[in-house]
Motif scaffolding. Sequence first.
Motif, PDB file in Angstrom:
ATOM      1  N   GLU A 263     -64.601 -61.070-129.510  1.00 63.99           N
ATOM      2  CA  GLU A 263     -65.323 -60.286-129.967  1.00 63.99           C
ATOM      3  C   GLU A 263     -66.597 -60.323-128.097  1.00 63.99           C
ATOM      4  O   GLU A 263     -66.535 -59.425-128.386  1.00 63.99           O
ATOM      5  CB  GLU A 263     -66.591 -61.541-130.741  1.00 63.99           C
ATOM      6  N   GLY A 264     -65.982 -61.303-127.201  1.00 68.30           N
ATOM      7  CA  GLY A 264     -66.735 -61.031-126.201  1.00 68.30           C
ATOM      8  C   GLY A 264     -65.648 -60.056-125.323  1.00 68.30           C
ATOM      9  O   GLY A 264     -66.565 -59.074-124.743  1.00 68.30           O
ATOM     10  N   TRP A 265     -64.283 -59.551-125.336  1.00 68.92           N
ATOM     11  CA  TRP A 265     -63.619 -59.313-125.055  1.00 68.92           C
ATOM     12  C   TRP A 265     -64.311 -58.101-125.442  1.00 68.92           C
ATOM     13  O   TRP A 265     -64.420 -56.617-124.322  1.00 68.92           O
ATOM     14  CB  TRP A 265     -62.454 -59.207-125.127  1.00 68.92           C
TER      15      TRP A 265
ATOM     16  N   LEU B 141     -70.355 -66.612-128.334  1.00 71.57           N
ATOM     17  CA  LEU B 141     -69.967 -65.047-128.171  1.00 71.57           C
ATOM     18  C   LEU B 141     -70.707 -64.466-127.343  1.00 71.57           C
ATOM     19  O   LEU B 141     -69.656 -63.736-126.717  1.00 71.57           O
ATOM     20  CB  LEU B 141     -70.743 -63.953-129.810  1.00 71.57           C
ATOM     21  N   ARG B 142     -71.502 -64.770-127.116  1.00 68.72           N
ATOM     22  CA  ARG B 142     -72.373 -64.560-125.854  1.00 68.72           C
ATOM     23  C   ARG B 142     -72.035 -65.408-123.845  1.00 68.72           C
ATOM     24  O   ARG B 142     -71.583 -64.187-123.484  1.00 68.72           O
ATOM     25  CB  ARG B 142     -73.823 -64.404-125.572  1.00 68.72           C
ATOM     26  N   ASP B 143     -70.685 -66.499-124.173  1.00 71.81           N
ATOM     27  CA  ASP B 143     -70.465 -66.519-123.260  1.00 71.81           C
ATOM     28  C   ASP B 143     -69.033 -66.102-122.598  1.00 71.81           C
ATOM     29  O   ASP B 143     -68.996 -65.916-122.115  1.00 71.81           O
ATOM     30  CB  ASP B 143     -70.422 -68.690-123.865  1.00 71.81           C
ATOM     31  N   ALA B 144     -68.618 -65.716-124.549  1.00 74.99           N
ATOM     32  CA  ALA B 144     -67.498 -64.867-123.760  1.00 74.99           C
ATOM     33  C   ALA B 144     -67.074 -63.755-123.396  1.00 74.99           C
ATOM     34  O   ALA B 144     -66.689 -63.280-122.658  1.00 74.99           O
ATOM     35  CB  ALA B 144     -66.584 -64.863-125.464  1.00 74.99           C
ATOM     36  N   SER B 145     -68.277 -63.117-123.488  1.00 72.97           N
ATOM     37  CA  SER B 145     -69.224 -62.087-123.009  1.00 72.97           C
ATOM     38  C   SER B 145     -68.745 -61.799-121.187  1.00 72.97           C
ATOM     39  O   SER B 145     -68.722 -61.032-120.943  1.00 72.97           O
ATOM     40  CB  SER B 145     -69.466 -61.542-123.905  1.00 72.97           C
ATOM     41  N   ARG B 146     -69.847 -62.982-121.384  1.00 73.29           N
ATOM     42  CA  ARG B 146     -70.207 -63.358-119.881  1.00 73.29           C
ATOM     43  C   ARG B 146     -68.870 -63.295-119.410  1.00 73.29           C
ATOM     44  O   ARG B 146     -68.858 -63.123-118.008  1.00 73.29           O
ATOM     45  CB  ARG B 146     -71.256 -64.114-119.919  1.00 73.29           C
TER      46      ARG B 146
ATOM     47  N   SER C 138     -67.200 -61.209-116.140  1.00 66.38           N
ATOM     48  CA  SER C 138     -66.759 -61.811-114.514  1.00 66.38           C
ATOM     49  C   SER C 138     -65.948 -61.969-114.352  1.00 66.38           C
ATOM     50  O   SER C 138     -65.125 -60.974-113.337  1.00 66.38           O
ATOM     51  CB  SER C 138     -67.263 -63.261-114.833  1.00 66.38           C
ATOM     52  N   LEU C 139     -64.688 -62.321-115.255  1.00 64.48           N
ATOM     53  CA  LEU C 139     -63.442 -61.230-114.578  1.00 64.48           C
ATOM     54  C   LEU C 139     -63.113 -60.556-114.311  1.00 64.48           C
ATOM     55  O   LEU C 139     -62.613 -60.310-113.603  1.00 64.48           O
ATOM     56  CB  LEU C 139     -62.722 -61.738-115.982  1.00 64.48           C
TER      57      LEU C 139
ATOM     58  N   ASP D  53     -67.430 -73.103-121.619  1.00 64.67           N
ATOM     59  CA  ASP D  53     -69.238 -73.809-121.290  1.00 64.67           C
ATOM     60  C   ASP D  53     -69.292 -73.899-119.713  1.00 64.67           C
ATOM     61  O   ASP D  53     -70.387 -73.787-119.297  1.00 64.67           O
ATOM     62  CB  ASP D  53     -68.831 -74.885-121.729  1.00 64.67           C
ATOM     63  N   ASP D  54     -67.921 -72.765-118.819  1.00 67.16           N
ATOM     64  CA  ASP D  54     -68.315 -73.098-117.417  1.00 67.16           C
ATOM     65  C   ASP D  54     -67.642 -71.673-117.294  1.00 67.16           C
ATOM     66  O   ASP D  54     -66.450 -71.606-116.294  1.00 67.16           O
ATOM     67  CB  ASP D  54     -67.759 -74.133-116.871  1.00 67.16           C
ATOM     68  N   PRO D  55     -67.785 -70.861-117.442  1.00 67.58           N
ATOM     69  CA  PRO D  55     -67.480 -69.154-117.144  1.00 67.58           C
ATOM     70  C   PRO D  55     -67.103 -68.883-115.736  1.00 67.58           C
ATOM     71  O   PRO D  55     -66.139 -68.392-115.441  1.00 67.58           O
ATOM     72  CB  PRO D  55     -68.471 -68.345-117.962  1.00 67.58           C
ATOM     73  N   ASP D  56     -67.862 -69.406-115.461  1.00 67.15           N
ATOM     74  CA  ASP D  56     -68.052 -69.476-113.294  1.00 67.15           C
ATOM     75  C   ASP D  56     -67.265 -70.327-112.998  1.00 67.15           C
ATOM     76  O   ASP D  56     -66.233 -69.214-112.129  1.00 67.15           O
ATOM     77  CB  ASP D  56     -69.077 -69.573-112.843  1.00 67.15           C
ATOM     78  N   GLY D  57     -66.766 -71.256-113.907  1.00 68.71           N
ATOM     79  CA  GLY D  57     -65.587 -72.563-112.946  1.00 68.71           C
ATOM     80  C   GLY D  57     -64.200 -71.177-113.269  1.00 68.71           C
ATOM     81  O   GLY D  57     -63.362 -71.560-112.380  1.00 68.71           O
ATOM     82  N   PHE D  58     -63.508 -70.855-114.175  1.00 63.27           N
ATOM     83  CA  PHE D  58     -63.031 -70.450-114.551  1.00 63.27           C
ATOM     84  C   PHE D  58     -62.670 -69.203-113.818  1.00 63.27           C
ATOM     85  O   PHE D  58     -61.627 -69.147-113.234  1.00 63.27           O
ATOM     86  CB  PHE D  58     -62.901 -69.391-116.237  1.00 63.27           C
ATOM     87  N   VAL D  59     -63.763 -67.958-113.827  1.00 66.40           N
ATOM     88  CA  VAL D  59     -63.119 -66.550-113.383  1.00 66.40           C
ATOM     89  C   VAL D  59     -62.408 -67.165-111.564  1.00 66.40           C
ATOM     90  O   VAL D  59     -61.931 -66.326-111.044  1.00 66.40           O
ATOM     91  CB  VAL D  59     -64.827 -65.914-113.127  1.00 66.40           C
ATOM     92  N   HIS D  60     -63.987 -67.907-110.729  1.00 67.84           N
ATOM     93  CA  HIS D  60     -63.553 -68.260-109.354  1.00 67.84           C
ATOM     94  C   HIS D  60     -62.329 -69.764-108.978  1.00 67.84           C
ATOM     95  O   HIS D  60     -62.386 -69.490-108.531  1.00 67.84           O
ATOM     96  CB  HIS D  60     -64.391 -68.974-108.829  1.00 67.84           C
TER      97      HIS D  60
END
Length: 479
Positions: A339-341, A391-396, A400-401, A427-434
């Motif tokens: 759903e986030g994608w 869902l909001r976390d996944a979308s963000r 970011s990706l 829980d840590d989207p920025d950590g995964f992206v970077h």
Amino acid sequence: MSDTPFGFGLPPEEPDDGDEGKKKDQQSGGGQGPANPFGFGPGGPGGDNPLAAMFGSLNPNDLGAAFQQLGQMLSYEGGPVNWDMAKQIARQTVSQGTPDGTKDASIGPAERTQVDEAVRLADLWLDDATSLPSGAGSAVAWSRAEWVEATLPVWKELVDPVAERVGAAMGDVLPEEMQAMAGPLLGMMRSMGGAMFGTQIGQAVGVLAGEVVGSTDIGLPLGPVGKAALLPLNIESFGKDLSVPQEEVRLYLALREAAHQRLFAHVPWLRSHLFGAVEGYARGIKVDTAKLEDVVGQFDPQNPEELQQALQQGMFQPEDTPEQKAALARLETALALVEGWVDAVVHSAAKPRLSSADALRETLRRRRATGGPAEQTFATLIGLELRPRRLRDASRLWASLTDARGVDGRDGLWAHPDMLPTASDLDDPDGFVHREQLDFSELDKMLGEAASGPSEKPNLTKDEPRDDEKGEEKGDDDK
């Protein structure tokens, strides 16, 4: 006593808009009043009494049909759910219309054309927003009744694992020596259990048919493969109070449907991954055998509502084990990632082209936050609470990706389930992206060198002889 079926509760989140959201929640199905065992919409047939959904008001004119259906219910010998009854109840529910008075209607040529054009334009826009090609071989406009017919096979896959657990428990509560004596009674109970499941599922699917706007509203592919489907009547109801042109509403929802279709068509492992997670979660549901033993001991064949009441008393609940928690996290995360994608990709495609893109996105998010079809369906059918926060976390995270790795880098993560973000990554989207990306170039180089043979060594110049050649030259000199 819980009024939700099978003893499952609904998501505890407060609506974003406070009391107004609560009122809206109650109107759209979030309420759990006794007249609505599935939590979908107010009222409807079969509230507290499941037989009412089959038999209507039981006036004298209906009495013959009532006894005929009761005989069919008691003679059922199929699987854990009486799906014939579920289909019948769903169709009856659809024919009665939605609480706002809207009746189902056949789809006309003009509506079919509008849906076809919206899906084709949506697919064109999505080409710039994702590297996954179109997954919709065709576009169809469905009535509510057609949605029921088309999606029941998938509901069967989702619900049967839970119902099988319940059916097995109903036969296991008696001692083995008593089971032979109580064979006819147990057979009747299984028939009644299949009928009760069928009645409640039919009621749920029928009411849900009055709310959904496509075939992928719950984040799973409910319709046939490669067929993007929209429900014009429900789209009109969805958009009538939004102050947004109907064409934009239809196009935005077509973008969401087409995006789902791309994902499920071109990520071949995704469907089995999601359905396997549902089944794995269902395997962890346990039955309160003490309560079930009481029901068996006091069961009165002339009062089948007792079985329904037992289903509402919290008899079935997820096991509080590490395995069950892991299954729940796996399922919630997978659904949130889908759903986030879709949310991120659709927003990317719609934002430059639709003036109402932000408003429509927020409307759909609030619909989820106040108890939309996805959360309520899973909470009532399999006890799953799909939290809007995920869902909001996944979308963000997906957005970011896109910024960090581009469309190809983002969509490339769907190549294998092990490459996807985990629950902790949400829980840590920025950590995964970077996080430092793995560099496979050196590994590829080593594998290539190994495949070329042991006699070839790197870093040799074109004219420099190999060791074996030097040996041969030295041997020649010694002669």
